[in-house]
Design an enzyme around this catalytic site. Structure first.
Site, mmCIF file in Angstrom:
data_model
loop_
_atom_site.group_PDB
_atom_site.id
_atom_site.type_symbol
_atom_site.label_atom_id
_atom_site.label_comp_id
_atom_site.label_asym_id
_atom_site.label_seq_id
_atom_site.Cartn_x
_atom_site.Cartn_y
_atom_site.Cartn_z
ATOM 1 N N ASP A 1 7.986 0.452 2.925
ATOM 2 C CA ASP A 1 8.317 0.189 1.530
ATOM 3 C C ASP A 1 9.819 0.258 1.290
ATOM 4 O O ASP A 1 10.384 -0.532 0.525
ATOM 5 C CB ASP A 1 7.574 1.154 0.607
ATOM 6 C CG ASP A 1 7.759 2.615 0.992
ATOM 7 O OD1 ASP A 1 8.220 2.907 2.126
ATOM 8 O OD2 ASP A 1 7.426 3.489 0.158
ATOM 9 N N THR B 1 5.653 26.639 -23.913
ATOM 10 C CA THR B 1 5.523 26.427 -22.471
ATOM 11 C C THR B 1 5.501 24.950 -22.106
ATOM 12 O O THR B 1 6.201 24.513 -21.187
ATOM 13 C CB THR B 1 4.240 27.108 -21.957
ATOM 14 O OG1 THR B 1 4.332 28.512 -22.197
ATOM 15 C CG2 THR B 1 4.054 26.874 -20.463
ATOM 16 N N ALA C 1 0.848 -1.193 0.000
ATOM 17 C CA ALA C 1 0.000 0.000 0.000
ATOM 18 C C ALA C 1 0.880 1.239 0.000
ATOM 19 O O ALA C 1 1.484 1.588 1.018
ATOM 20 C CB ALA C 1 -0.922 -0.006 1.212
#
Length: 261
Positions: free
Chosen positions: A110, A185, A7
Site C-alpha cells: 500500500d 472523561t 486489501a
C-alpha cells in the site's frame, strides 16, 4: 475494464476502471476468514447496480497487506472474473520508481502504491500521510524515488488500546473538540486523541521536511489520504492536499505501466 483491489488491515476496497475513469468503488470490512465466493456474492451484486457484470472485467490488480486475504482475493479474480490479478510486490511487477530502503521487500504494498500515484501527480520531493489502522508517512525524494518513512499506530487502534487496558475509560468517537481542556472523561479523551495526534502529525512532518529538504528548496509537498485524514488535516496547516483516490489511482497506473510492456 480493470478491477483494482486494495486489501488493507481495516477495509478491502474494490474499484472498476474504464481507462482512466472510475466506474464504481465499493468497500467491505477486512475479515481474514472471508472466502472468494463470499466476496463475489456482494461485489457482483453491487457492480450490477452500476450496470457492470463480471464479463466487463478483462484484467485485475491486487495490493494486499493481509496475507490471509491475498489467496481468496486472487481466487476471486480467477474464478469469478476470469483473470489472474497482477499483484504488487510479485517478481516482475514494475512500479516505475526505485525503492531506496535497506530491504525493499519490507515495504508494504500500500505504501509503494501511494508513492507511485503521488509522484505521478505532484512534484517531488513529497510526503504521503495515510491515516488508517496504522498511520504511515511515506517519503519520495527529489529524484522521485521511494526513500522510506515513518509508521505509527492509527488513531482508532490507539483509542481501542486505551479502552482495553484502562477499565474506567469508555470507547469514544474520534472528532475535533471545540476546546482543548476537556470538562469530562469523554471530552478529555477526545481532546487528547485529536490534538495529541495532530501534534504527532505536525511534529513528524516538520522533522521529515528538515531531513528531506534542509533549505526548503525545493519545497516538500505533503499529500493526505486514508479514511481519517480529512479530520486531522483540518487541525494542521502542513497538509497541502487531500487525495482520497490516491491508492486506487496508483494501482491503475502500475497496471497500465506493466500491461504496456
Amino acid at each position: 475494464m480493470l478491477l483494482a483491489i486494495d486489501a488493507g488491515n481495516t477495509n478491502v476496497v474494490f474499484a472498476v476502471f474504464e481507462g482512466d475513469v472510475k466506474r464504481g468503488q465499493w468497500r467491505v470490512s477486512t475479515d481474514g476468514r472471508r472466502t472468494a465466493d463470499e466476496h463475489a456474492v456482494w461485489l457482483v451484486a453491487l457492480m450490477a447496480m452500476k450496470g457492470l457484470t463480471p464479463k466487463d472485467i478483462h484484467a485485475a490488480i491486487l495490493s494486499s497487506v493481509v496475507p490471509a486475504q491475498t489467496g481468496p482475493l486472487t481466487t476471486l479474480c480467477e474464478e469469478h472474473f476470469g483473470c489472474t490479478p497482477m499483484r504488487v510486490g510479485d517478481p516482475g511487477v514494475r512500479l516505475g520508481l526505485e525503492v531506496r530502503i535497506d530491504n525493499p521487500k519490507e515495504a508494504g504494498a500500500d505504501r509503494l502504491v501511494n508513492a507511485v500515484a503521488a509522484v505521478a501527480t505532484y512534484p517531488p520531493p513529497l510526503v504521503v500521510i495515510d491515516i488508517g489502522t496504522g498511520t504511515t508517512f511515506d517519503v519520495v525524494d527529489a529524484n522521485g524515488d521511494f526513500a522510506g518513512g515513518v509508521i505509527a499506530p492509527g488513531p482508532v487502534l490507539s483509542l481501542d488500546a486505551l479502552h482495553r487496558v484502562a477499565a474506567q475509560l469508555p470507547k469514544v468517537d474520534i472528532l475535533r473538540p471545540d476546546r482543548v481542556i476537556g470538562k469530562g472523561t469523554v471530552a478529555a479523551m477526545q481532546s487528547g486523541m485529536f490534538w495529541g495526534y495532530t501534534g504527532m502529525i505536525e511534529g513528524i512532518l516538520t522533522r521529515i521536511k528538515a531531513e528531506l529538504s534542509p533549505t526548503g528548496d525545493p519545497p516538500v509537498t505533503v499529500i493526505g489520504t486514508g479514511g481519517l485524514v480529512r479530520l486531522f488535516a483540518e487541525g494542521s496547516s502542513l497538509v497541502d492536499a487531500i487525495d482520497a483516490d490516491l491508492t486506487l489511482r496508483g494501482l491503475r497506473l502500475i497496471h497500465q505501466r506493466n500491461a504496456a510492456r
